[in-house]
Design a protein around this motif. Structure first.
Motif, PDB file in Angstrom:
ATOM      1  N   ASN A 212       0.642  -1.307  -0.013  1.00 33.61           N
ATOM      2  CA  ASN A 212      -0.150  -0.161  -0.028  1.00 33.61           C
ATOM      3  C   ASN A 212       0.852   1.263   0.079  1.00 33.61           C
ATOM      4  O   ASN A 212       2.078   1.065  -0.077  1.00 33.61           O
ATOM      5  N   LEU A 213       0.334   2.391   0.117  1.00 35.07           N
ATOM      6  CA  LEU A 213       0.899   3.598   0.169  1.00 35.07           C
ATOM      7  C   LEU A 213       2.149   3.592   1.075  1.00 35.07           C
ATOM      8  O   LEU A 213       3.292   4.117   0.784  1.00 35.07           O
ATOM      9  N   HIS A 214       1.949   2.980   2.227  1.00 32.92           N
ATOM     10  CA  HIS A 214       2.873   3.179   3.319  1.00 32.92           C
ATOM     11  C   HIS A 214       4.267   2.345   3.032  1.00 32.92           C
ATOM     12  O   HIS A 214       5.267   2.826   3.170  1.00 32.92           O
ATOM     13  N   GLU A 215       4.047   1.445   2.025  1.00 31.58           N
ATOM     14  CA  GLU A 215       5.140   0.608   1.709  1.00 31.58           C
ATOM     15  C   GLU A 215       5.704   1.446   0.430  1.00 31.58           C
ATOM     16  O   GLU A 215       6.959   1.149   0.204  1.00 31.58           O
ATOM     17  N   TRP A 216       4.976   2.152  -0.228  1.00 30.71           N
ATOM     18  CA  TRP A 216       5.440   2.723  -1.734  1.00 30.71           C
ATOM     19  C   TRP A 216       6.190   4.045  -1.192  1.00 30.71           C
ATOM     20  O   TRP A 216       7.121   4.272  -2.046  1.00 30.71           O
TER      21      TRP A 216
ATOM     22  N   TYR B 210       6.373   4.567   7.456  1.00 29.71           N
ATOM     23  CA  TYR B 210       6.579   4.345   5.945  1.00 29.71           C
ATOM     24  C   TYR B 210       7.819   3.541   6.133  1.00 29.71           C
ATOM     25  O   TYR B 210       8.844   4.198   6.310  1.00 29.71           O
ATOM     26  N   GLU B 211       7.693   2.458   5.251  1.00 26.59           N
ATOM     27  CA  GLU B 211       8.818   1.533   4.911  1.00 26.59           C
ATOM     28  C   GLU B 211       8.612   0.816   3.763  1.00 26.59           C
ATOM     29  O   GLU B 211       7.613   0.159   3.557  1.00 26.59           O
ATOM     30  N   THR B 212       9.774   0.727   3.038  1.00 19.34           N
ATOM     31  CA  THR B 212       9.951  -0.107   1.777  1.00 19.34           C
ATOM     32  C   THR B 212      10.934  -1.255   2.149  1.00 19.34           C
ATOM     33  O   THR B 212      11.799  -0.735   2.557  1.00 19.34           O
TER      34      THR B 212
END
Lengths: 498, 496
Positions: free
Chosen positions: A2-6, A61-63
């Motif tokens: 999701n956006l948090h990973e992106w 937030y993390e990728t």
């Protein structure tokens, strides 16, 4: 996903893709190139702002994905990375505007702006890297993307400077590489975490960890220009002014300094590093660098060279702050990461304006330049006073906290270093200010083009004034909730939690 | 299901014969068509391997020791893919390259390139799927002969000299290997790669066979100090041939070495031998790099770089020699790193030789002093060179970085820290000669005759290879999982 990973990846991508697209533009497509540059910079800034707002609300937030089995590629936004991400993305926008104006008549502009974007990508990557291997990837990417900028002039002198730059940074990179791999062998895959992750290892590994610390700090010290590893920095002055500004304020030296912060706080943990006795040598190295850089700056007549040695000295304030135990010193070091960036980029912007519009590069030719460039010289004055540490400019805040921190950590001799550095800073900046404001010009200026309504092209002038103003505002409003100082406070509190 | 396996070999051979029969203008067309078909076949083989696992077939149904056994596992597959990808791009490149080539005997070179190259491709495919020692000898010989044929394509004097030296070394190398095979066959009565591994004891005969075979293969792989034939041969051949030789041919003999090390001789190898091989690798890195730093000609520099880069492959041996536990983490890791280095070096080196070819097409010389201003006039070529250089230097995010990381990790992991300085210094020296090579490109161009324009397609092929050498760093996880199909790096014995 999701956006948090992106989001961290998107923040990188905004400048990486810009860079790739720009490479494919023809030299004449000036409008499109400018549009891409600015669009990339604005998108990045917007994404960063969005991320900051989200983090303030407690989002993370993390990728993360595996490179090879057991090695993850991790981009993670934490308070510390915000410091550098915010600085990079903000100053990138300004420097892009400045560079577009500055390189008006140069060749190979597509190449320049392509690598320029890569350079910022690398610097944001360094900030967001969540573990040592990811950090190393971007640390080396930074070397590669800045080299073409350093040699952009294509003269023999530029190439020679490029070679020096490469040897220093590649050797530094090799040391970091060795340290990171060795660390990985000893303790497996570790992520950066507040207050450090290595304190729990078996005591039999302490000697190896000491060596690893030395490898990492020496490797990072090359980019952070710790004496005697600083040799590349004054030489790299042949680069165009926007590059010098970027190299000195945001990208290269900051990557080194930031790496030192990461290693001390989020890898070893400041208390553990102190327990191993690793911090005192760092304090001493930083102190020597601060004094040596200032001393060398005194004797330079070339304005950019003087600023370069000033950078050598000022960046080590960061290392000094992180190497002393105690939250106050930490705050001083961390906040200087931002303050030095804003102030130094102002000074380089000014130096670029003088060189580009009236061909003034030497300090001895600056007599009365304040009359020709009142606004530019005003910004320069703010930056210079900040470097000296005059309140209420940003530099004063850093020095204040560093001084208090030195006392709190029981190392009062550091105070002498700070005082000495202040005196030396005054010694090499005040004469410049005196010449510029109070002496009469030696003769008419060698104007590059017709003088317009403004003292310099607006694309050069506006970024310079903005950063000058920022240097003042971050100092005046240091107590506000959104100031770099407040962020540094939050980080420092986390690093000292048990 | 497995009847496609012999096709991997037969298809290029058939193309080679056709090219010889047709001659003239038709040969390139047939050559390119065959290349496309072979690459498609490899793609199919990959799909088949991933769906149904490692395979082994007996051609003609005779069985060992009389028949021809073919086997495919992850290690074979990655080599087949490497050959197909690089081979395809070089085929596309060569098709146009010889049109613009200005050297001697241009027409003959254009015609004869194809049969020799397709022969080489078929022989390499055969080598990667062979499962017995004698077949390996036959195809190794075939690889060597067609490679020599490619070197002497233009027939100029210095090419013939280099070719002769190459031929003699190649023959000597295969002789050594063949003697080893004979010793093993006499002792164990089988040639099956995997059967011998189960039978072999650490006795005098085995040790003699090991020494002979390793020496022969080191000679063919051009490992220091047996590299003397490589720089003249690789530098004097035409650019597509240099690319093939440096990227693929030296890796073929190294592939056999890997197979022998893990499948035939695990009980015979000793730490002493491993360390000796590691030392040769270290010597290769230092000597090759220092020689590269002294060169004035672009292609010689690249050739010496190959000598140096091959050294990295040798650290696998000290790490794994005499290792009792076959599933060791470090063994897996160093093997993955080595395979990754084989791949990324192949892609980068192919690309950089093709770049050199473009420069030669444009400037008519390969003196590096003539490269002044190249960055302005041929930006795409210089960009490809720089990308390939990044991979060779082992900087992130390239394949070379993953390789160096894995090898370094394993070397430190087993406590053999003394190899680490070689890896680190090797990277710095590589940076030294690569930036020495790129440096003139960024200078102001000399006034005088400009460069001839080169076809865009050739630049694209070159760039594609360079980008792949970076790209495998990003998708290394998937690639290395593919290599592990059938567990090729396990001690003792193979997966069968």
């Amino acid at each position: 996903m999701n956006l948090h990973e992106w989001l961290p990846l998107l923040i990188l991508g905004s400048s990486l893709l810009t860079g790739i697209c720009i490479f494919f533009l023809a030299e004449e497509q000036r409008g499109l190139r400018t549009f891409l540059n600015l669009a990339g910079a604005f998108i990045k800034l917007a994404l960063v702002v969005y991320m900051v707002v989200g983090m303030a609300r407690g989002e993370t937030y993390e990728t993360r994905f595996p490179i090879v089995l057991g090695f993850d590629f991790v981009l993670k936004a934490d308070s510390l990375s915000l410091l550098l991400v915010g600085l990079s993305s903000g100053l990138w926008l300004l420097t892009t505007v400045y560079a577009i104006g500055y390189l008006e008549h140069w060749k190979n502009r597509s190449r320049f702006f392509g690598f320029f974007s890569f350079c910022v990508t690398a610097s944001v990557g360094v900030a967001l890297a969540g573990n040592p291997i990811t950090f190393f990837i971007f640390y080396e990417f930074l070397t590669l993307s800045t080299y073409p900028l350093v040699i952009h002039r294509g003269s023999v002198e530029a190439l020679r400077a490029g070679r020096t730059y490469l040897w220093y940074t590649m050797a530094g990179g090799a040391l970091v590489f060795t340290g990171v791999v060795w660390l990985h062998v000893l303790v497996g895959s570790v992520d950066f975490r507040e207050a450090g992750v290595l304190a729990v290892v078996d005591p039999s590994l302490y000697p190896s960890l000491t060596l690893i610390f030395a490898l990492l700090i020496c490797g990072l010290g090359v980019k952070a220009a710790l004496v005697p590893l600083h040799g590349w920095l004054p030489v790299a002055m042949v680069a165009p002014a926007p590059v010098s500004a970027l190299l000195h304020a945001v990208a290269v030296v900051k990557a080194g300094a930031f790496g030192i912060v990461r290693v001390v706080y989020d890898l070893f943990g400041v208390q553990f590093a102190d327990q191993l006795g690793l911090l005192t040598p760092l304090t001493i190295a930083a102190s020597i660098t601060i004094l040596y850089g200032s001393l060398r700056a005194l004797t330079q007549d070339d304005l950019k060279k003087r600023l370069a040695y000033s950078t050598v000295s000022q960046v080590s304030y960061i290392a000094l702050g992180v190497s002393m135990i105690g939250a106050t010193a930490t705050i001083g070091g961390l906040v200087h990461l931002v303050h030095q960036g804003i102030m130094k980029i102002t000074l380089f912007f000014c130096a670029g304006i003088f060189a580009e519009t009236v061909h003034v590069k030497a300090i001895s030719n600056m007599n009365g330049i304040g009359r020709r460039f009142p606004l530019t010289m005003g910004a320069f004055t703010i930056g210079a006073l900040g470097m000296i540490g005059v309140p209420p400019v940003a530099g004063f805040i850093s020095k204040w906290y560093l001084g208090l921190g030195a006392m709190a950590s029981g190392q009062p001799w550091v105070l002498l270093v700070l005082l000495g550095s202040t005196a030396l800073n005054a010694g090499y900046f005040l004469p410049v200010l005196y010449r510029a404001w109070f002496r009469d010009p030696d003769g008419p200026w060698h104007e590059e083009g017709p003088v317009g309504r403004l003292e310099a092209p607006w694309m050069l002038l506006v970024p310079c004034l903005i950063t000058g103003l920022l240097s003042l505002l971050t100092g005046v409003f240091a107590g506000a909730d959104w100031s770099p100082l407040s962020l540094a406070r939050i980080i420092a509190m986390k690093e000292y939690l048990p | 299901m497995t009847s496609w396996l012999p096709l991997l070999v037969l298809l290029p051979f058939a193309g080679a014969v056709l090219c010889l029969l047709v001659r003239g203008r038709g040969a390139p067309a047939i050559g390119v068509a065959t290349s496309l078909a072979t690459a498609a076949l490899v793609l199919f083989a990959l799909w088949s391997l991933q769906t149904s696992g490692p395979v082994r077939v007996q051609v003609g149904g005779w069985g060992a020791p009389l028949g021809i056994d073919l086997a495919v596992d992850g290690l074979s597959m990655i080599h087949l893919i490497m050959t197909a990808v690089i081979g395809l791009f070089i085929s596309l490149y060569a098709n146009r390259y010889y049109d613009g080539y200005r050297g001697g005997q241009k027409d003959r070179a254009r015609e004869l390139f194809w049969p020799f190259w397709l022969m080489l491709w078929g022989a390499m495919n055969a080598l990667f799927v062979s499962a017995d020692l004698f077949n390996l000898y036959v195809v190794l010989e075939l690889v060597g002969l067609s490679a020599v044929g490619l070197v002497v394509l233009t027939g100029t004097r210095d090419v013939l000299g280099a070719g002769l030296r190459y031929l003699l070394t190649a023959l000597a190398g295969s002789m050594c290997y063949l003697m080893g095979v004979a010793l093993l066959y006499a002792a164990h009565g089988t040639l099956d790669l995997f059967a011998i591994g189960a039978l072999i004891q650490s006795d005098g005969v085995s040790r003699a066979a090991l020494m002979l075979m390793v020496t022969g293969l080191l000679m063919k792989t051009a490992v220091f100090p047996l590299h003397f034939w490589l720089p003249p041969a690789h530098a004097s051949a035409t650019a597509p041939v240099s690319a093939l030789l440096s990227a693929l041919v030296v890796k073929a003999s190294f592939y056999i070495l890997l197979r022998l090390w893990f499948d035939v001789f695990p009980g015979v190898t000793t730490p002493l031998l491993g360390n000796l091989l590691g030392l040769l690798g270290g010597g290769a890195i230092l000597w090759g790099s220092l020689q590269a730093l002294r060169q004035k000609r672009l292609k010689l520099l690249i050739a010496y770089s190959t000598v140096a880069q091959l050294g990295y492959l040798m650290f696998l041996f000290p790490v794994t020699a005499g290792m009792a536990d076959g599933s060791s983490l470090w063994l897996q890791e160093v093997s993955k790193g080595t395979v990754c280095h084989v791949l990324s070096h192949a892609l980068a080196k192919a690309s950089i030789f093709l770049s050199a070819g473009l420069f030669i097409l444009a400037a008519g010389t390969d003196q590096m002093s003539a490269m002044k201003g190249l960055a302005e006039r041929m930006p795409l070529t210089v960009f490809s060179m720089a990308l390939a250089a990044v991979s060779l230097m082992g900087l992130p995010p390239s394949g070379g970085f993953i390789a160096k990381w894995l090898i370094m990790h394993a070397v430190l992991g087993v406590g053999q820290w003394w190899w680490a300085p070689f890896l680190v210094i090797g990277g710095l020296l590589t940076a030294g000669y690569m930036f020495m090579m790129l440096r003139p490109a960024f200078l102001e161009p000399d006034p005088g005759p400009g460069l001839k324009p080169v076809p865009r397609l050739l630049e694209v092929c070159t760039l594609a290879l360079a980008m792949l050498s970076i790209g495998i760093g990003i998708s290394a996880a998937n690639l290395l999982n593919l290599v592990m199909i059938g567990n090729p790096f396990s001690i003792p014995g193979g997966g069968w």
